[in-house]
Design a protein around this motif. Structure first.
Motif, PDB file in Angstrom:
ATOM      1  N   SER A  12     -27.683 -36.526  -0.772  1.00 36.16           N
ATOM      2  CA  SER A  12     -26.916 -36.964   0.391  1.00 36.16           C
ATOM      3  C   SER A  12     -25.420 -37.001   0.077  1.00 36.16           C
ATOM      4  CB  SER A  12     -27.397 -38.343   0.832  1.00 36.16           C
ATOM      5  OG  SER A  12     -26.628 -38.821   1.894  1.00 36.16           O
ATOM      6  N   TRP A  13     -25.069 -37.475  -1.117  1.00 37.84           N
ATOM      7  CA  TRP A  13     -23.650 -37.560  -1.478  1.00 37.84           C
ATOM      8  C   TRP A  13     -23.039 -36.167  -1.648  1.00 37.84           C
ATOM      9  CZ3 TRP A  13     -20.402 -36.250  -5.532  1.00 37.84           C
ATOM     10  CH2 TRP A  13     -19.143 -36.851  -5.509  1.00 37.84           C
ATOM     11  N   ILE A  14     -23.770 -35.242  -2.285  1.00 38.51           N
ATOM     12  CA  ILE A  14     -23.271 -33.876  -2.473  1.00 38.51           C
ATOM     13  C   ILE A  14     -22.987 -33.230  -1.122  1.00 38.51           C
ATOM     14  CG2 ILE A  14     -23.972 -31.560  -3.204  1.00 38.51           C
ATOM     15  CD1 ILE A  14     -25.389 -32.870  -5.559  1.00 38.51           C
ATOM     16  N   TRP A  15     -23.872 -33.452  -0.159  1.00 39.35           N
ATOM     17  CA  TRP A  15     -23.668 -32.910   1.190  1.00 39.35           C
ATOM     18  C   TRP A  15     -22.531 -33.633   1.901  1.00 39.35           C
ATOM     19  CZ3 TRP A  15     -25.019 -35.811   5.676  1.00 39.35           C
ATOM     20  CH2 TRP A  15     -24.848 -35.120   6.874  1.00 39.35           C
ATOM     21  N   SER A  16     -22.451 -34.953   1.740  1.00 39.85           N
ATOM     22  CA  SER A  16     -21.442 -35.747   2.443  1.00 39.85           C
ATOM     23  C   SER A  16     -20.019 -35.384   2.040  1.00 39.85           C
ATOM     24  CB  SER A  16     -21.663 -37.242   2.180  1.00 39.85           C
ATOM     25  OG  SER A  16     -22.902 -37.650   2.698  1.00 39.85           O
ATOM     26  N   VAL A  17     -19.806 -35.054   0.768  1.00 41.82           N
ATOM     27  CA  VAL A  17     -18.452 -34.724   0.310  1.00 41.82           C
ATOM     28  C   VAL A  17     -18.201 -33.223   0.332  1.00 41.82           C
ATOM     29  CG1 VAL A  17     -18.190 -36.807  -1.070  1.00 41.82           C
ATOM     30  CG2 VAL A  17     -19.099 -34.734  -2.125  1.00 41.82           C
ATOM     31  N   ARG A  18     -19.076 -32.487   1.024  1.00 42.21           N
ATOM     32  CA  ARG A  18     -18.877 -31.070   1.326  1.00 42.21           C
ATOM     33  C   ARG A  18     -18.914 -30.154   0.113  1.00 42.21           C
ATOM     34  NH1 ARG A  18     -16.843 -30.217   6.528  1.00 42.21           N
ATOM     35  NH2 ARG A  18     -16.743 -32.146   7.687  1.00 42.21           N
ATOM     36  N   LEU A  19     -19.767 -30.480  -0.880  1.00 43.94           N
ATOM     37  CA  LEU A  19     -19.973 -29.557  -1.995  1.00 43.94           C
ATOM     38  C   LEU A  19     -21.006 -28.493  -1.617  1.00 43.94           C
ATOM     39  CD1 LEU A  19     -19.966 -31.977  -5.057  1.00 43.94           C
ATOM     40  CD2 LEU A  19     -18.133 -30.498  -4.258  1.00 43.94           C
ATOM     41  N   THR A  20     -21.906 -28.816  -0.679  1.00 42.21           N
ATOM     42  CA  THR A  20     -22.857 -27.843  -0.127  1.00 42.21           C
ATOM     43  C   THR A  20     -22.758 -27.891   1.389  1.00 42.21           C
ATOM     44  OG1 THR A  20     -24.677 -29.436  -0.104  1.00 42.21           O
ATOM     45  CG2 THR A  20     -24.480 -28.031  -2.047  1.00 42.21           C
ATOM     46  N   LYS A  21     -23.211 -26.825   2.035  1.00 38.88           N
ATOM     47  CA  LYS A  21     -23.106 -26.756   3.499  1.00 38.88           C
ATOM     48  C   LYS A  21     -24.153 -27.610   4.198  1.00 38.88           C
ATOM     49  CE  LYS A  21     -20.846 -22.363   4.033  1.00 38.88           C
ATOM     50  NZ  LYS A  21     -20.744 -21.158   4.815  1.00 38.88           N
ATOM     51  N   THR A  22     -25.353 -27.722   3.620  1.00 35.28           N
ATOM     52  CA  THR A  22     -26.406 -28.509   4.259  1.00 35.28           C
ATOM     53  C   THR A  22     -27.034 -29.443   3.242  1.00 35.28           C
ATOM     54  OG1 THR A  22     -28.175 -26.942   3.786  1.00 35.28           O
ATOM     55  CG2 THR A  22     -26.944 -26.605   5.835  1.00 35.28           C
ATOM     56  N   ARG A  23     -27.667 -30.490   3.744  1.00 31.67           N
ATOM     57  CA  ARG A  23     -28.358 -31.410   2.857  1.00 31.67           C
ATOM     58  C   ARG A  23     -29.584 -30.739   2.254  1.00 31.67           C
ATOM     59  NH1 ARG A  23     -30.273 -37.588   4.011  1.00 31.67           N
ATOM     60  NH2 ARG A  23     -31.314 -37.862   2.017  1.00 31.67           N
ATOM     61  N   ALA A  24     -30.204 -29.838   3.003  1.00 25.33           N
ATOM     62  CA  ALA A  24     -31.362 -29.117   2.484  1.00 25.33           C
ATOM     63  C   ALA A  24     -30.962 -28.270   1.269  1.00 25.33           C
ATOM     64  CB  ALA A  24     -31.968 -28.234   3.566  1.00 25.33           C
ATOM     65  N   LEU A  25     -29.787 -27.635   1.311  1.00 23.76           N
ATOM     66  CA  LEU A  25     -29.303 -26.881   0.153  1.00 23.76           C
ATOM     67  C   LEU A  25     -29.044 -27.801  -1.034  1.00 23.76           C
ATOM     68  CD1 LEU A  25     -26.791 -24.296   1.665  1.00 23.76           C
ATOM     69  CD2 LEU A  25     -28.953 -23.822   0.535  1.00 23.76           C
ATOM     70  N   ALA A  26     -28.515 -28.980  -0.771  1.00 25.82           N
ATOM     71  CA  ALA A  26     -28.256 -29.943  -1.847  1.00 25.82           C
ATOM     72  C   ALA A  26     -29.568 -30.402  -2.480  1.00 25.82           C
ATOM     73  CB  ALA A  26     -27.485 -31.140  -1.307  1.00 25.82           C
ATOM     74  N   ALA A  27     -30.570 -30.687  -1.657  1.00 23.46           N
ATOM     75  CA  ALA A  27     -31.874 -31.112  -2.184  1.00 23.46           C
ATOM     76  C   ALA A  27     -32.543 -29.981  -2.955  1.00 23.46           C
ATOM     77  CB  ALA A  27     -32.767 -31.582  -1.041  1.00 23.46           C
ATOM     78  N   ALA A  28     -32.424 -28.745  -2.453  1.00 21.40           N
ATOM     79  CA  ALA A  28     -33.010 -27.596  -3.143  1.00 21.40           C
ATOM     80  C   ALA A  28     -32.338 -27.387  -4.497  1.00 21.40           C
ATOM     81  CB  ALA A  28     -32.887 -26.347  -2.286  1.00 21.40           C
ATOM     82  N   ALA A  29     -31.028 -27.577  -4.573  1.00 20.54           N
ATOM     83  CA  ALA A  29     -30.312 -27.446  -5.846  1.00 20.54           C
ATOM     84  C   ALA A  29     -30.786 -28.504  -6.835  1.00 20.54           C
ATOM     85  CB  ALA A  29     -28.810 -27.557  -5.618  1.00 20.54           C
ATOM     86  N   CYS A  30     -31.037 -29.712  -6.353  1.00 15.30           N
ATOM     87  CA  CYS A  30     -31.550 -30.769  -7.227  1.00 15.30           C
ATOM     88  C   CYS A  30     -32.942 -30.417  -7.744  1.00 15.30           C
ATOM     89  CB  CYS A  30     -31.603 -32.109  -6.488  1.00 15.30           C
ATOM     90  SG  CYS A  30     -30.004 -32.800  -6.103  1.00 15.30           S
ATOM     91  N   ARG A  31     -33.809 -29.970  -6.849  1.00 17.98           N
ATOM     92  CA  ARG A  31     -35.177 -29.622  -7.258  1.00 17.98           C
ATOM     93  C   ARG A  31     -35.198 -28.451  -8.229  1.00 17.98           C
ATOM     94  NH1 ARG A  31     -36.140 -30.863  -1.890  1.00 17.98           N
ATOM     95  NH2 ARG A  31     -36.059 -28.676  -1.264  1.00 17.98           N
TER      96      ARG A  31
END
Length: 124
Positions: A12-31
């Motif tokens: 959520s934080w990675i998406w909130s500060v605009r490091l990724t375009k979507t939260r789904a992309l941020a979660a996929a990067a974590c996984r």
């Protein structure tokens, strides 16, 4: 397990500060193991605290940021810049970017040897 007080999910934080375009992309990067917090690979629900170092492999480069403020919702770019300290190396200039091999139209599928050569050229 209840969430810790004053903590935010890393995806959520990675998406909130605009490091990724979507939260789904941020979660996929974590996984996929592309996100490290203080040197450890983390899952999307890992709690984040101010002062943590976040390393993100995204779009062919590594982003290294220090968390200064926690946010739960997506915010504007100007405010997002205040929520982190960016320690990332500068992106390579466009001239130095690797040129991806292009195939002629109608050339068909690449052979196994051509595919391996293309992967080596791309650095994979």
């Amino acid at each position: 397990m209840a969430p810790e007080e004053g903590a935010v999910r890393v995806d959520s934080w990675i998406w909130s500060v605009r490091l990724t375009k979507t939260r789904a992309l941020a979660a996929a990067a974590c996984r996929a193991g592309h996100v490290k917090v203080n040197g450890d690979r983390v899952k999307p629900a890992h709690p984040l605290h101010p002062g943590d170092e976040v390393r993100l492999q995204h779009d062919g480069r590594e982003r290294i940021v220090i968390v200064t403020r926690l946010v739960r919702k997506r915010i504007g770019a100007a405010v997002a810049a205040e929520c982190l300290i960016d320690k990332s190396p500068p992106p390579p200039p466009r001239e130095q970017a690797v040129v991806v091999g292009l195939r002629d139209r109608g050339a068909g599928r690449p052979t196994k040897r051509e595919r391996r050569d293309l992967q080596q050229l791309r650095g994979r």
